[in-house]
Design a protein around this motif. Structure first.
Motif, PDB file in Angstrom:
ATOM      1  N   ARG A   6       0.821  -1.372  -0.366  1.00 22.80           N
ATOM      2  CA  ARG A   6      -0.091  -0.052  -0.653  1.00 22.80           C
ATOM      3  C   ARG A   6       0.729   1.159   0.499  1.00 22.80           C
ATOM      4  NH1 ARG A   6      -4.934  -0.800   2.626  1.00 22.80           N
ATOM      5  NH2 ARG A   6      -4.372   1.372   2.491  1.00 22.80           N
ATOM      6  N   MET A   7       2.371   0.643   0.627  1.00 22.91           N
ATOM      7  CA  MET A   7       2.617   2.592   1.093  1.00 22.91           C
ATOM      8  C   MET A   7       3.252   3.047  -0.418  1.00 22.91           C
ATOM      9  SD  MET A   7       4.799   1.856   3.986  1.00 22.91           S
ATOM     10  CE  MET A   7       5.873   2.912   4.234  1.00 22.91           C
ATOM     11  N   GLU A   8       3.778   1.207  -1.058  1.00 24.62           N
ATOM     12  CA  GLU A   8       3.801   2.113  -2.625  1.00 24.62           C
ATOM     13  C   GLU A   8       3.800   2.574  -2.973  1.00 24.62           C
ATOM     14  OE1 GLU A   8       8.030  -1.061  -2.545  1.00 24.62           O
ATOM     15  OE2 GLU A   8       6.422  -2.295  -3.307  1.00 24.62           O
ATOM     16  N   THR A   9       2.201   2.336  -3.625  1.00 27.59           N
ATOM     17  CA  THR A   9       1.513   3.074  -4.811  1.00 27.59           C
ATOM     18  C   THR A   9       1.116   4.331  -4.177  1.00 27.59           C
ATOM     19  OG1 THR A   9      -0.940   2.786  -2.852  1.00 27.59           O
ATOM     20  CG2 THR A   9      -0.594   0.816  -4.398  1.00 27.59           C
ATOM     21  N   LYS A  10       1.378   4.826  -3.238  1.00 24.53           N
ATOM     22  CA  LYS A  10       1.017   6.155  -3.110  1.00 24.53           C
ATOM     23  C   LYS A  10       2.286   7.264  -4.153  1.00 24.53           C
ATOM     24  CE  LYS A  10      -1.457   5.658   0.561  1.00 24.53           C
ATOM     25  NZ  LYS A  10      -2.746   6.360  -0.007  1.00 24.53           N
ATOM     26  N   GLU A  19       3.608   9.858  -3.710  1.00 22.63           N
ATOM     27  CA  GLU A  19       5.317  10.397  -2.878  1.00 22.63           C
ATOM     28  C   GLU A  19       6.022   9.649  -2.050  1.00 22.63           C
ATOM     29  OE1 GLU A  19       1.100  12.350  -1.870  1.00 22.63           O
ATOM     30  OE2 GLU A  19       1.597  10.202  -1.879  1.00 22.63           O
ATOM     31  N   TRP A  20       5.674   8.198  -2.227  1.00 23.61           N
ATOM     32  CA  TRP A  20       6.867   7.511  -1.738  1.00 23.61           C
ATOM     33  C   TRP A  20       7.914   6.925  -2.553  1.00 23.61           C
ATOM     34  CZ3 TRP A  20       8.793   4.998   1.303  1.00 23.61           C
ATOM     35  CH2 TRP A  20       9.483   4.166   0.983  1.00 23.61           C
ATOM     36  N   ASN A  21       9.402   7.521  -1.276  1.00 21.13           N
ATOM     37  CA  ASN A  21       9.913   7.052  -2.439  1.00 21.13           C
ATOM     38  C   ASN A  21      11.339   6.861  -1.020  1.00 21.13           C
ATOM     39  OD1 ASN A  21      12.158   9.353  -1.001  1.00 21.13           O
ATOM     40  ND2 ASN A  21      10.678  10.458  -1.979  1.00 21.13           N
ATOM     41  N   ALA A  22      12.666   6.064  -1.353  1.00 19.70           N
ATOM     42  CA  ALA A  22      12.609   5.079  -0.141  1.00 19.70           C
ATOM     43  C   ALA A  22      13.564   6.100   1.346  1.00 19.70           C
ATOM     44  CB  ALA A  22      14.340   4.382  -0.876  1.00 19.70           C
ATOM     45  N   ASP A  23      13.658   7.934   0.154  1.00 18.03           N
ATOM     46  CA  ASP A  23      14.520   8.414   1.538  1.00 18.03           C
ATOM     47  C   ASP A  23      13.393   9.277   2.169  1.00 18.03           C
ATOM     48  OD1 ASP A  23      17.015   8.245   0.592  1.00 18.03           O
ATOM     49  OD2 ASP A  23      16.472   9.253  -1.543  1.00 18.03           O
TER      50      ASP A  23
END
Length: 495
Positions: free
Chosen positions: A385-389, A391-395
């Motif tokens: 679910r987080m990866e579908t946002k 705004e998500w990136n590894a940092d």
């Protein structure tokens, strides 16, 4: 061999409970909250036998070796010469249900299995009554307490069994009995003093303060009311352990324990009658020792005194097995036909105890595997679910809010079979996780590059209306960006 057969499930899998998740690739240092802060200053030393990796097979070999030697030393303490009955002692040890708990706390498995060995070796040494052996034995008892304080009860139970057998089988009277009590009592007290002095030294060197876990910060604080409370709870826990489903889990095991209780009294009476040369006052001392069995073999609640209200878990009660060991010794020494029915009735009941323990351990491991799978599946869904946002990136910093209890009411599932398996600590879901542990699990086990938000960011987010109005996972609004932090609300506020 019995240990490998019973616990093979654990050795060949990697399960995660709250404790294992909190200690992924972690050394049990003096500064860690699980060690000196809880008064366990020997844990960093003993846990270094293994490594920062929690390896079930390696820790399993260490644990089984220590427990096997523990059974051997117990036979030596009891002067049990029969190989058959000695194997029965080993089976009782290896199928004790809390062994599953010891192995579930993987990074501390070596500590939890070596400590009982240290305690019984200490008593065996002082039993030799030579100056050097007494000194070494007393030191070992002090170090065992430093590894896990409730296991002081193991040393007490070993001493109690020595006294019990000398009274029942050898006809010891009041005078000799009181002399022996004074001898062993002084040594046990000195052992505790060694532990306490060691604790004070480690605290002074490390600067760590004692926490309030199970009232450990008040361990030397005793009141008359507290002592009486501890005494009452000692007998209650003894009765709960053998005669209620809280600890036995199976009605047939209660039946077996009732048979053992009746047979123990009968066997004791036979031994007292058969002894021809008895010292003056032996009969009253024999009655006293029978009445003191719950205290002698289950001293942990008594030692907790005022703090016993914090709870006594099964894994703290290893010493209660000495009740079974006494029965085995009396059985092994019974030769006359009139007690044969008692002997074989007790053996049949002990077989039930052993088989039940093996089943409980493996049911607990099954539950723990399910718990690990559930945790893994939930956090995998969170990551997806987080990866579908957008705004998500590894940092981006992430705040895993209220993850102490990973499963909210929306995700609650009732599994009665798991709930009925009680007092198997470490093998069940508990709301004792924390943000750092969950984040570490996501990084190490799920290979997800999560960056934890700072405490300042978390405090600021907690005050916002957006955060307070968020739903909990898996609600659509359970993952939001607030003040440049990705917030994942796992649950509502946890008390």
């Amino acid at each position: 061999l019995a240990g490998f057969l019973v616990h093979f499930y654990m050795f060949t899998n990697k399960f995660y409970n709250y404790f294992e998740m909190n200690n992924i690739l972690t050394s049990m240092s003096f500064w860690k909250s699980d060690t000196v802060e809880q008064g366990k200053w020997m844990v960093p030393i003993l846990s270094s036998i293994s490594s920062i990796y929690s390896m079930p097979a390696v820790n399993g070999v260490i644990g089984l070796t220590a427990l096997s030697l523990c059974a051997v030393v117990i036979c030596e303490i009891l002067k049990l010469q029969s190989r058959f009955w000695g194997c029965i002692v080993g089976l009782i040890v290896m199928t004790y249900p809390s062994i599953a708990s010891y192995f579930s706390y993987g990074v501390n498995t070596d500590v939890l299995c070596i400590t009982p060995l240290m305690a019984v070796v200490g008593v065996w040494l002082i039993q030799q009554k030579r100056a050097i052996s007494i000194a070494l034995g007393t030191l070992l008892i002090g170090l065992a307490i430093g590894a896990y304080q409730p296991f002081f009860a193991i040393a007490i139970a070993s001493v109690f069994c020595i006294l019990f057998l000398e009274v029942i089988e050898q006809g010891m009277g009041w005078k000799a009995f009181l002399q022996k009590v004074l001898y062993y009592g002084c040594i046990l007290v000195i052992g505790f003093v060694i532990y306490y002095v060691g604790l004070k030294l480690v605290i002074a060197i490390t600067g760590v303060s004692l926490g309030n876990y199970h009232g450990i910060n008040e361990m030397t604080s005793f009141t008359v009311k507290g002592i009486l409370k501890g005494l009452v709870y000692t007998y209650l826990y003894f009765l709960w352990y053998f005669f209620t489903l809280e600890f036995t889990n199976y009605p047939i095991l209660i039946v077996a324990n009732v048979i053992l209780a009746v047979a123990l009294v009968g066997m004791t009476i036979c031994h007292v009658r058969d002894q021809e040369k008895r010292q003056k006052g032996n009969i009253p001392v024999s009655v006293l020792m029978v009445c003191l069995i719950p205290l002698g073999t289950n001293a942990a609640p008594f030692l907790m005194a005022d703090r016993v209200g914090n709870g006594v878990d099964r894994y703290m009660m290893f010493s209660i097995l000495f009740t079974y060991f006494l029965m085995v010794k009396l059985m092994a020494d019974a030769h006359k036909p009139k007690v044969f029915w008692t002997q074989w009735g007790m053996l049949a009941a002990i077989v039930i105890v052993v088989i039940s323990g093996a089943y409980m351990c493996n049911q607990a491991y099954y539950r723990m595997e399910c718990m690990t799978t559930q945790t893994n599946a939930l956090l995998t869904r969170v990551i997806a679910r987080m990866e579908t946002k957008e705004e998500w990136n590894a940092d981006i910093p992430v705040y895993l809010a209220n993850c102490e209890d990973l499963f909210s009411e929306e995700l609650s599932v009732d599994i009665p079979e798991f709930d009925r398996l009680s007092q198997m600590d470490g093998t069940e879901l508990r709301p004792w996780y924390n943000r750092d542990a969950v984040a570490k699990y996501m990084r190490v086990c799920l290979h997800f590059p999560i960056q934890a938000a700072t405490e300042e960011q978390i405090d600021e987010i907690n005050q916002t209306i957006e955060y307070q109005n968020m739903g909990v996972f898996p609600a659509a609004d359970s993952i939001q960006m607030i003040k440049d932090v990705m917030v994942v609300k796992i649950n509502e506020e946890v008390n």
